[in-house]
Design an enzyme around this catalytic site. Structure first.
Site, PDB file in Angstrom:
ATOM      1  N   GLU A  85       4.952  -3.207  12.509  1.00  0.00           N
ATOM      2  CA  GLU A  85       4.076  -3.566  11.394  1.00  0.00           C
ATOM      3  C   GLU A  85       2.778  -2.754  11.400  1.00  0.00           C
ATOM      4  OE1 GLU A  85       3.117  -7.745  11.961  1.00  0.00           O
ATOM      5  OE2 GLU A  85       4.057  -7.590  13.912  1.00  0.00           O
ATOM      6  N   ASP A  86       2.339  -2.354  12.568  1.00  0.00           N
ATOM      7  CA  ASP A  86       1.038  -1.698  12.647  1.00  0.00           C
ATOM      8  C   ASP A  86       1.107  -0.200  12.420  1.00  0.00           C
ATOM      9  OD1 ASP A  86      -0.776  -3.695  15.077  1.00  0.00           O
ATOM     10  OD2 ASP A  86      -0.592  -3.811  12.912  1.00  0.00           O
TER      11      ASP A  86
END
Ligand code: MN
Length: 725
Positions: A85-86
């Site tokens: 996600e990052d």
């Protein structure tokens, strides 16, 4: 800010040591690989606290190695959980390629949960817990998520106030109750206290201060209370630990609110816990007996959760006795194993099962354990509750979707926008004409997934139709659609009946109800409703139905006349015959033996007195003549007129069915614009015989039309009208 390779070595060593101490088996290679991978993936990221981002996944992994110890895969997932996600540099495929499908799925689940909650206001926390469970195919997704949330709560002070409130509320409403359901008692208390501190700092600090002031006094009392018990247990030779039970601030607060009482009254309820280092549950009962021998028990305050564990497998004996100075003291008695399960739930469970080296096995055991509780539980309501809570995780037969406002709806698996529309309101269902799923227009039969946001587009003119029954899932949608179709059909049936009765009146016919029934069955309708609605839809030609029998009788009397009429028209429609390539004005005669008609290959025989007799080339009579008098045979052709055609007649036989006439004519006309001159169908009982005369260009054209007609369902035979046979 960066992590040096020297300090990273120390961190890895710390993590591995914790794993080896607490996990059933430690996959060092896997954990080291995940550690290195996460370190590189996060090397340029920082947390809100300005620390290197890696400190977060590292702490999560450490929680999974110490506080909620489950297995090496969970620890690895703790390290990897924020990478996808990052950082778009690392898609899920990269995780899967490097760490395999299992870890890929867990990381994917964690990523999904993160997006599930983004920007949505929490209004139905119970449903959210279920939603969370439904996207969780592997129980370790939740375990890692707990650890992630715990670390985020422990470091929440670095975030902005809005974010802190939202995360704290979510923790209190979703994660703490879920942790309780998993039997993770310790985690539940810590999450609650951390959230409480965020949401009501004043009350939190107030209670904390009061507890500290009373601490000394309390400890003295507990010691006095415990002394005779300790002495007795030592005499029995039991190994044990006794402690004043740590009170959790949030539970004190909740009790104050619930009972509407000040701190002092709540907190004066003393409680101690005795943990026995024994695997024999009978030592618990012995201890309980010892306590009751020293202090007088309150008979209605005994709870034996050892004989009957709580739904989350909590086991302990609770008894309340009258202590020194007449104060009430709650005593909890349990074994070490029961205590660890109460604190660590699922995570501790594998420890006390055989074959503890295999995680999949311990997961299976966990599932079986839940089943055991369900099956052995006497209380039906409780049983249903447990099943409801866990079946999503185990069987996933439901999905959770959102309205545009963020309200959550529960639907069966494979539901469609139409099910969703009916779930909102019958009116929405009846008029739904389209749907947007996650802002994209989709067909009404699209299968919805958990987490989808759905908007229904309605139109006053839209109504349910039969096709919807093919894809709707909920019983509500099914019955509403059926009811509408029946209502619509009722109207059709009534209209059809009216048309039918008017027609009879006009034709001065009388049908008994028995006769109507018989007629509808002969026309292949299952029932009268179908018959009438077919009339209303204009599918059944009443003139045809009511006049057919009389025509049939007429024709049946003289089939020869019918052919002769046809032959006469056919033979003259194209002009004169061509003999030996020339127009030859001469008398023609068509032989009765083979009855040639236009389109047949023909020859002429020059007869004496009767002009030229036309035979089919393959006529048997002609064969004899041409052998005897070959000089009398002339070549004859039907006249060729540009764009013109010749007429042929066809006889059709088959089984009668409504709409057959229409099908026959459609089949002919739709082929190269073939023209029909006349068509008639007679039905008797369930069979029909019909004749069609039509214009064709040549024999090939004719044969192709015949082939098409033969393909119509219910037609047995298609033959040229031909009296020679
Ligand atoms: Mn995280």
């Amino acid at each position: 800010m960066n992590i040096t390779s020297a300090s990273s070595k120390i961190l890895l060593e710390e993590l591995l040591t914790n794993c080896k101490k607490n996990l059933p088996a430690t996959d060092e290679k896997l954990i080291e690989k995940a550690f290195d991978f996460a370190l590189i993936a996060h090397q340029n990221d920082t947390r809100a606290s300005n620390e290197p981002y890696f400190t977060h996944p590292f702490s999560v992994a450490n929680i999974l190695a110490t506080e909620i110890p489950f297995d090496s895969v969970s620890v690895a997932c703790g390290l990897l959980h924020d990478i996808v996600e990052d950082n778009s540099e690392y898609p899920l495929e990269t995780i899967q390629k490097n760490f395999g499908v299992d870890i890929g799925l867990i990381v994917d689940g964690l990523t999904k949960i993160k997006y599930l909650f983004k920007g949505t206001e929490i209004n139905q926390s119970e449903n959210y817990r279920k939603l969370l469970m439904s996207v969780t195919k592997d129980i370790r997704v939740i375990i890692v998520k707990f650890a992630d949330r715990l670390h985020n709560m422990r470091t929440i002070e670095f975030l902005n106030p809005d974010k802190r409130k939202r995360i704290a509320k979510e923790t209190l409403e979703i994660y703490a109750p879920l942790a309780n359901r998993f039997g993770l008692g310790k985690l539940k208390w810590e999450l609650e206290d951390l959230a409480f501190k965020e949401l009501n700092k004043q009350a939190y600090e107030d209670i904390k201060k009061k507890i500290n002031i009373k601490r000394g006094e309390r400890e003295k009392y507990i010691d006095r209370f415990s002394a005779p018990i300790v002495k007795a247990l030592n005499e029995y030779g039991f190994k044990f630990e006794i402690s004043g039970r740590a009170k959790h601030l949030y539970s004190v607060y909740r009790k104050m609110i619930k009972r509407n009482k000040p701190f002092e009254e709540i907190y004066d309820l003393f409680a101690i816990r005795i943990i026995l280092d024994s695997t024999d549950r009978n030592t618990c009962y012995t201890t309980w007996g010892i306590v009751n021998g020293i202090y007088i028990p309150l008979p209605d305050r005994l709870k034996d959760y050892i004989a009957i564990p709580k739904a989350n497998n909590y086991q302990s004996i609770h008894t309340t006795v009258v202590g020194p100075e007449g104060k009430l003291v709650e005593v909890q008695v349990r074994t070490r194993q029961m205590h660890e399960i109460a604190e660590q739930g699922v995570a501790a469970h594998w420890k006390y099962k055989e074959g503890k080296t295999h995680v999949a096995q311990s997961m299976n055991q966990y599932v079986n354990w839940i089943r055991d509780i369900i099956e052995n539980s006497a209380d039906d309501d409780m049983r249903k509750n447990i099943i409801d809570n866990f079946k999503l995780n185990l069987y996933s037969d439901e999905i959770y979707v959102f309205t545009p406002k963020g309200d959550l709806k529960r639907l069966p698996l494979n539901s469609t926008p139409v099910d969703f529309a009916f779930d909102i309101h019958s009116k929405v269902g009846h008029h739904c004409i389209g749907a947007k799923v996650n802002q994209k227009i989709v067909p009404l039969d699209t299968i919805l997934n958990s987490g989808d946001q759905i908007e229904i587009i309605t139109s006053k003119n839209q109504h349910p139709n039969k096709n919807w029954l093919k894809f709707v899932r909920t019983s509500k949608a099914k019955s509403e659609v059926r009811r509408w179709i029946n209502k619509e059909e009722d109207i059709l049936v009534n209209n059809g009946k009216e048309i039918w009765e008017k027609k009879l009146k006009k034709m001065k016919l009388v049908f008994t109800s028995q006769e109507v029934n018989k007629l509808s069955l002969n026309l292949k309708y299952d029932n009268l409703r179908q018959f009438y609605s077919s009339i209303a839809k204009g599918k059944l030609n009443l003139d045809e139905v009511l006049t057919a029998p009389t025509e049939k009788e007429k024709k049946a009397k003289d089939p020869v006349t019918e052919f002769e009429n046809f032959a006469k028209i056919a033979r003259t429609s194209g002009g004169d015959l061509v003999v030996n390539g020339e127009d030859f004005k001469m008398m023609f005669n068509y032989s009765k033996c083979c009855n040639p008609i236009p389109g047949d290959h023909v020859v002429g025989y020059i007869s004496t007195g009767e002009g030229i007799k036309i035979h089919r080339k393959n006529c048997k009579t002609l064969l004899h003549i041409s052998e005897r008098e070959p000089e009398k045979i002339v070549m004859v052709e039907w006249p060729k007129i540009e764009g013109s055609s010749f007429i042929v007649g066809l006889i059709l036989k088959g089984e009668d069915s409504p709409g057959l006439l229409n099908e026959i004519s459609h089949s002919i006309v739709s082929f190269q614009n073939t023209n029909i001159k006349s068509i008639s169908i007679d039905t008797r009982d369930s069979t029909f015989e019909g004749s069609v005369t039509l214009y064709v260009h040549d024999l090939e054209h004719l044969f192709r039309v015949m082939e098409r007609l033969k393909k119509i369902k219910g037609i047995y035979s298609v033959q040229r009208m031909d009296m020679s046979v």
